[in-house]
Design a protein around this motif. Structure first.
Motif, short mmCIF file in Angstrom:
data_model
loop_
_atom_site.label_atom_id
_atom_site.label_comp_id
_atom_site.label_asym_id
_atom_site.label_seq_id
_atom_site.Cartn_x
_atom_site.Cartn_y
_atom_site.Cartn_z
N HIS A 73 0.80 -1.23 0.00
CA HIS A 73 0.00 0.00 0.00
C HIS A 73 0.83 1.28 0.00
CE1 HIS A 73 -4.17 -1.52 0.48
NE2 HIS A 73 -3.54 -2.60 0.89
N PHE A 74 1.98 1.26 0.68
CA PHE A 74 2.78 2.48 0.77
C PHE A 74 3.99 2.47 -0.16
CE2 PHE A 74 1.19 2.57 5.36
CZ PHE A 74 0.17 3.48 5.07
N ASN A 75 4.26 1.30 -0.76
CA ASN A 75 5.44 1.15 -1.61
C ASN A 75 6.72 1.42 -0.82
OD1 ASN A 75 6.71 0.54 -4.03
ND2 ASN A 75 6.68 2.65 -4.78
N LYS A 76 6.66 1.14 0.49
CA LYS A 76 7.80 1.33 1.39
C LYS A 76 7.78 0.23 2.44
CE LYS A 76 7.37 6.38 1.09
NZ LYS A 76 7.09 7.63 1.84
N THR A 77 8.92 0.00 3.05
CA THR A 77 8.97 -0.93 4.17
C THR A 77 8.59 -0.20 5.46
OG1 THR A 77 11.28 -0.45 4.74
CG2 THR A 77 10.89 -2.12 3.04
N ILE A 78 8.31 -0.96 6.50
CA ILE A 78 7.99 -0.34 7.80
C ILE A 78 9.20 0.45 8.30
CG2 ILE A 78 7.27 -0.80 10.18
CD1 ILE A 78 6.14 -3.50 9.14
N SER A 79 10.39 -0.10 8.11
CA SER A 79 11.60 0.61 8.53
C SER A 79 11.75 1.94 7.79
CB SER A 79 12.83 -0.27 8.30
OG SER A 79 12.78 -1.42 9.13
#
Length: 299
Positions: A225-231
């Motif tokens: 959904h964000f195209n990013k990792t949690i980190s």
């Protein structure tokens, strides 16, 4: 000062650096390499399309998209179709979005919005407003008069407010109950958790435990959904707050590091430089500790 018929620039006489700039572009030559500027950039792509690389992610953009970037936020545009449009760039000493948050409310919406792509779709009504503002700015920059600084700031405020309202409306549509399923609900909980705990909890597993979901499942949903990792999200949120403190306060870097959960100032400085591509001290020196808003600028 009008550098040519398509570029209009104000320079800070104290530093000799850019304070405010409007320019019209007809190709991608200005944005086809990595940008890491010490000022804000708002880019209206009127025509064309391509790919945007920003921070940890890559996105598609098309005509009538407005892109927005903060100081030292990395970005680069690769075109699929020739682009044209207009760009406004301004240093925080010309207009500080943090100091004027109550008036403009673009911090966390138009800028520093880690949960949404750094662009919005421009509708016809907003396009007419932006065209009007750009024409007024061009006229003001060509015919220097009394209170030019105040007039340009006023135009910039209208531009930013219009863009922020539009992005808020588009984000509200994304949260439409008819579109919500279990995954976005988890992601909203993740956003809330990061906003509350980013100063004390820095690992992805902390948030997975907090939300009672497996780290692997949360990582998959977040990336989708964000195209990013949690980190990535945690790091971006910490950097946003660190930049805000470096700009608005005279706190030592050690104190800022401590407030953000880092006991080791040098570890924090390395973390900041890795993610912002500049040291905390250099960021403070080039973006500047917030100065009086009535700086006298020349053109």
């Amino acid at each position: 000062m009008a550098d040519n018929q398509n570029t209009f620039t104000l320079v800070d006489p104290l530093t000799g650096n850019l304070a405010f700039k409007l320019f019209l572009f007809e190709d991608n030559s200005y944005f086809d390499h990595l940008q890491r500027n010490n000022y804000f950039s708002v880019i209206w792509v009127k025509g064309g399309s391509g790919r945007l690389k920003s921070d940890f992610s890559e996105y598609s953009f098309e005509k009538d998209n407005l892109l927005a970037f903060t100081p030292y936020q990395p970005f680069m545009l690769s075109t699929e179709q020739a682009i044209n449009g207009a760009a406004i760039q301004f240093h925080p000493d010309f207009f500080c979005i943090h100091k004027h948050h109550k008036e403009v409310s673009c911090s966390g919406i138009l800028f520093d919005n880690i949960y949404h792509p750094p662009y919005i779709k421009i509708d016809s009504t907003s396009a007419a407003t932006f065209d009007m503002i750009i024409n007024q700015v061009k006229a003001e920059m060509q015919n220097k008069g009394m209170a030019q600084f105040d007039i340009l700031v006023s135009y910039l405020k209208i531009f930013l407010i219009t863009a922020s309202r539009l992005k808020s409306e588009q984000q509200a549509l994304d949260r439409d109950p008819d579109k919500v399923n279990k995954e976005p609900f988890v992601l909203q909980s993740l956003q809330d958790a990061i906003e509350i705990h980013y100063k004390t909890k820095h690992s992805a597993s902390d948030y997975a435990d907090m939300l009672n979901i497996s780290a692997k499942a949360l990582a998959r949903i977040t990336k989708s959904h964000f195209n990013k990792t949690i980190s990535n999200l945690i790091a971006e949120r910490i950097i946003i707050e660190a930049k805000r403190e470096l700009y608005l306060t005279n706190k030592p870097v050690k104190e800022i590091a401590w407030e953000l959960g880092y006991e080791d100032e040098y570890y924090f400085s390395r973390f900041f430089k890795t993610n912002a591509d500049v040291s905390p001290q250099m960021y403070r020196e080039t973006v500047g500790v917030g100065r009086a808003s009535d700086n006298q600028l020349v053109n």
